[in-house]
Design an enzyme around this catalytic site. Sequence first.
Site, PDB file in Angstrom:
ATOM      1  N   GLU A   1       4.030  -7.259  14.071  1.00  0.00           N
ATOM      2  CA  GLU A   1       3.045  -7.571  15.340  1.00  0.00           C
ATOM      3  C   GLU A   1       2.838  -9.109  15.560  1.00  0.00           C
ATOM      4  O   GLU A   1       2.382 -10.199  16.180  1.00  0.00           O
ATOM      5  CB  GLU A   1       2.133  -7.036  15.803  1.00  0.00           C
ATOM      6  CG  GLU A   1       0.887  -6.661  14.231  1.00  0.00           C
ATOM      7  CD  GLU A   1       1.410  -5.839  13.782  1.00  0.00           C
ATOM      8  OE1 GLU A   1       0.273  -5.277  12.495  1.00  0.00           O
ATOM      9  OE2 GLU A   1       2.353  -5.266  13.858  1.00  0.00           O
TER      10      GLU A   1
ATOM     11  N   ARG B   1       0.703  -1.105   0.020  1.00  0.00           N
ATOM     12  CA  ARG B   1       0.116  -0.124  -0.307  1.00  0.00           C
ATOM     13  C   ARG B   1       1.166   1.108  -0.193  1.00  0.00           C
ATOM     14  O   ARG B   1      -0.043   2.186  -0.593  1.00  0.00           O
ATOM     15  CB  ARG B   1      -0.861   0.161   1.133  1.00  0.00           C
ATOM     16  CG  ARG B   1      -2.373  -1.417   0.860  1.00  0.00           C
ATOM     17  CD  ARG B   1      -3.100  -0.944   1.971  1.00  0.00           C
ATOM     18  NE  ARG B   1      -2.732  -1.227   3.509  1.00  0.00           N
ATOM     19  CZ  ARG B   1      -3.331  -1.001   4.210  1.00  0.00           C
ATOM     20  NH1 ARG B   1      -4.966  -0.881   4.170  1.00  0.00           N
ATOM     21  NH2 ARG B   1      -3.287  -1.496   5.700  1.00  0.00           N
TER      22      ARG B   1
END
Length: 126
Positions: A95, A58
């Site tokens: 994460e 993105r």
Amino acid sequence: MDLKKYIREIPDFPKKGILFRDVGPLLKSPEALKYVAKNLVGGLQLSDIDYIAGIESRGFLFAMLLAAHFGKGFLPIRKAGKLPPPTVAVSYELEYGKASLELSPGEGRLLIVDDVLATGELFRQL
């Protein structure tokens, strides 16, 4: 312009505990894209910048938009093994795992555009 109305929030995607922000509706809106191009880098001095680099995937979308808007070259920063050699690499932790990114070596000053919507940073900037 309230950009939040152009971002869909999808909980537990791609993994449980991750809140995915879908920029598809923003990309479909010419008005929102124009606003982002004009305002995303507000306050930054771009005269010293040679290239705008986008981190896959993105980040590509917004970096290319900014590069075209401000008359700069675009450089892709890709996942390991996706660019032809030689490359410069950096590894980092997410994460939900580990990853590496690569960039073709060269000279010049970069403005790096990451997936700013993942942290909501775009909304703090505009």
